[in-house]
Enzyme design. Structure first.
Site, PDB file in Angstrom:
ATOM      1  N   LYS A  28       1.060  -1.135   0.002  1.00  0.00           N
ATOM      2  CA  LYS A  28       0.067   0.052   0.043  1.00  0.00           C
ATOM      3  C   LYS A  28       0.945   1.289   0.089  1.00  0.00           C
ATOM      4  CE  LYS A  28      -4.379  -0.091   0.799  1.00  0.00           C
ATOM      5  NZ  LYS A  28      -5.342  -0.912  -0.422  1.00  0.00           N
ATOM      6  N   THR A  73      -3.021  -5.597   0.438  1.00  0.00           N
ATOM      7  CA  THR A  73      -2.549  -4.265   0.564  1.00  0.00           C
ATOM      8  C   THR A  73      -3.428  -3.575   1.826  1.00  0.00           C
ATOM      9  OG1 THR A  73      -3.830  -3.417  -0.920  1.00  0.00           O
ATOM     10  CG2 THR A  73      -1.584  -4.240  -1.617  1.00  0.00           C
ATOM     11  N   ARG A 190      27.246  36.220  -6.887  1.00  0.00           N
ATOM     12  CA  ARG A 190      25.709  35.708  -7.488  1.00  0.00           C
ATOM     13  C   ARG A 190      24.974  35.455  -6.329  1.00  0.00           C
ATOM     14  NH1 ARG A 190      25.942  29.995 -10.467  1.00  0.00           N
ATOM     15  NH2 ARG A 190      26.877  28.903  -8.442  1.00  0.00           N
ATOM     16  N   GLN A 234      28.330  22.587  -6.962  1.00  0.00           N
ATOM     17  CA  GLN A 234      28.865  21.385  -6.593  1.00  0.00           C
ATOM     18  C   GLN A 234      29.908  21.260  -5.557  1.00  0.00           C
ATOM     19  OE1 GLN A 234      28.333  22.702  -9.892  1.00  0.00           O
ATOM     20  NE2 GLN A 234      28.309  21.149 -11.282  1.00  0.00           N
ATOM     21  N   HIS A 262      18.242  29.498 -10.409  1.00  0.00           N
ATOM     22  CA  HIS A 262      18.935  30.522 -10.915  1.00  0.00           C
ATOM     23  C   HIS A 262      18.477  31.957 -10.745  1.00  0.00           C
ATOM     24  CE1 HIS A 262      21.553  27.487 -12.812  1.00  0.00           C
ATOM     25  NE2 HIS A 262      20.650  27.078 -13.616  1.00  0.00           N
TER      26      HIS A 262
HETATM   27  O1  LIG Z   1      27.113  26.260  -9.650  1.00  0.00           O
HETATM   28  C1  LIG Z   1      26.920  25.891 -10.711  1.00  0.00           C
HETATM   29  N1  LIG Z   1      27.267  25.048 -11.212  1.00  0.00           N
HETATM   30  C2  LIG Z   1      27.110  24.699 -12.711  1.00  0.00           C
HETATM   31  O2  LIG Z   1      27.411  23.532 -13.215  1.00  0.00           O
HETATM   32  C3  LIG Z   1      26.647  25.753 -13.250  1.00  0.00           C
HETATM   33  N2  LIG Z   1      26.230  25.876 -14.791  1.00  0.00           N
HETATM   34  C4  LIG Z   1      25.930  27.017 -15.042  1.00  0.00           C
HETATM   35  O3  LIG Z   1      25.209  27.293 -16.023  1.00  0.00           O
HETATM   36  N3  LIG Z   1      25.609  27.583 -13.827  1.00  0.00           N
HETATM   37  C5  LIG Z   1      26.151  26.932 -12.730  1.00  0.00           C
HETATM   38  N4  LIG Z   1      26.311  26.937 -11.501  1.00  0.00           N
END
Ligand SMILES: O=c1[nH]c(=O)c2[nH]c(=O)[nH]c2[nH]1
Length: 313
Positions: A28, A73, A190, A234, A262
């Site tokens: 379930k 279930t 940014r 990353q 973004h």
């Molecule tokens: O932190 C980011 N990683 C990316 O891989 C990436 N690619 C992108 O266009 N902007 C960003 N910003």
């Protein structure tokens, strides 16, 4: 149902017509469980979405229409509610109670998968006083848990999703390769915004205070997102994972799936205005999607723990 009618060609389905039953599980999904603890005037709320799925010997059900092994279930749903009568506690504990019950009670159930999402509620406060029995849903953050049992092996995952965070400076993105399709400008200032979805895997046999650990992991994630300069999402992801694993010895691995929400600075020059990183266009799609696993060196990967846990690489 006859074998002819179910398409098995008059045999057990193990090759007579070249067709066999592959891996299967059932149960379930999304049992919405709200449990109010009201033994004092100050009530507590557990609000969960629970899924129970069993694995085991269900060949006869699929091949012969014989339901003798099919724990309904509906029964699985009822068990979830019945177990909640004794209290819910940490979702990782609750799911393991269910796993123990189904694998212990029915010989042919060899494993399964139990999932939970827990929704957080805060007491409504007025005049500085927290209300005893009125709550407001806190934010959008959802706690997640998953238990996967495969024969004698048990994997426990904790996690959270929809933890939305933003830093308005101390983030940039530079040094990336340029080709004829690259238009993105490098920047050392940014906005970085994401909605954190993360799952952590407990070391085999560990049984910590899951609630306390959840609070600590959440705090580590927020602190390491906030601290320092981010050269890319990353790098921030890796720092967040490292911060968790460095301090939480009970965890072997942590996986992230984070959209890069973004925010583009708007060009105000056509209006005779400058824009010193103050006016942004928040784009909902497309978005970057950054996913990775951070692991303790030397631990065995556990692919079975992640099988069917959607949204993580
Ligand atoms: O932190 C980011 N990683 C990316 O891989 C990436 N690619 C992108 O266009 N902007 C960003 N910003």
């Amino acid at each position: 149902m006859s074998d002819e009618a179910n398409g098995n060609g008059g045999n057990s389905g193990d090759g007579g017509n070249g067709i066999v039953l592959g891996p299967n599980r059932y149960g379930k999904a999304e049992v919405r469980l709200v449990r109010v603890t009201r033994d004092t005037a100050r009530h507590e709320v557990d609000d969960l979405n629970v899924t129970s799925q069993l694995r085991g010997d269900f060949r006869a059900a699929h091949l012969e229409g014989d339901n003798a092994h099919v724990v309904a279930t509906d029964t699985q749903k009822n068990t979830i509610f019945a177990f909640a009568r004794d209290g819910v506690g940490a979702p990782e504990e609750f799911l393991q109670r269910l796993a123990d019950h189904f694998t212990g009670e029915f010989d042919w159930v060899t494993g399964g998968r139990w999932l939970a999402e827990r929704f957080a509620w805060e007491r409504i406060a007025s005049d500085g006083e927290e209300h005893d029995h009125a709550f407001v849903r806190s934010g959008q953050e959802v706690r997640t848990a998953a238990v996967v049992v495969d024969g004698g092996v048990r994997h426990v995952l904790g996690g959270l999703q929809d933890l939305t965070v933003m830093k308005t400076t101390d983030s940039g993105f530079e040094g990336f390769p340029r080709d004829r399709y690259t238009t993105l400008q490098e920047t050392a200032d940014r906005i970085l915004a994401t909605s954190v979805a993360v799952r952590w895997r407990f070391a085999a046999g560990s049984r910590p205070d899951y609630d306390a650990l959840y609070g600590r992991v959440r705090a580590h994630l927020l602190a390491s997102f906030a601290e320092g300069y981010s050269p890319a999402l990353q790098a921030t992801l890796y720092d967040m994972g490292r911060a968790v694993l460095e301090t939480e010895a009970e965890l072997d691995e942590i996986r992230f799936s984070m959209p890069n929400r973004h925010h583009f600075a708007v060009d105000l020059a056509p209006f005779g205005l400058d824009n010193p990183n103050e006016v942004f266009f928040a784009v909902d799609r497309p978005y970057g999607l950054i996913e990775a696993s951070v692991m303790r060196a030397g631990v065995e990967p556990a692919p079975a723990a992640w099988e069917g846990v959607a949204g993580f690489c």
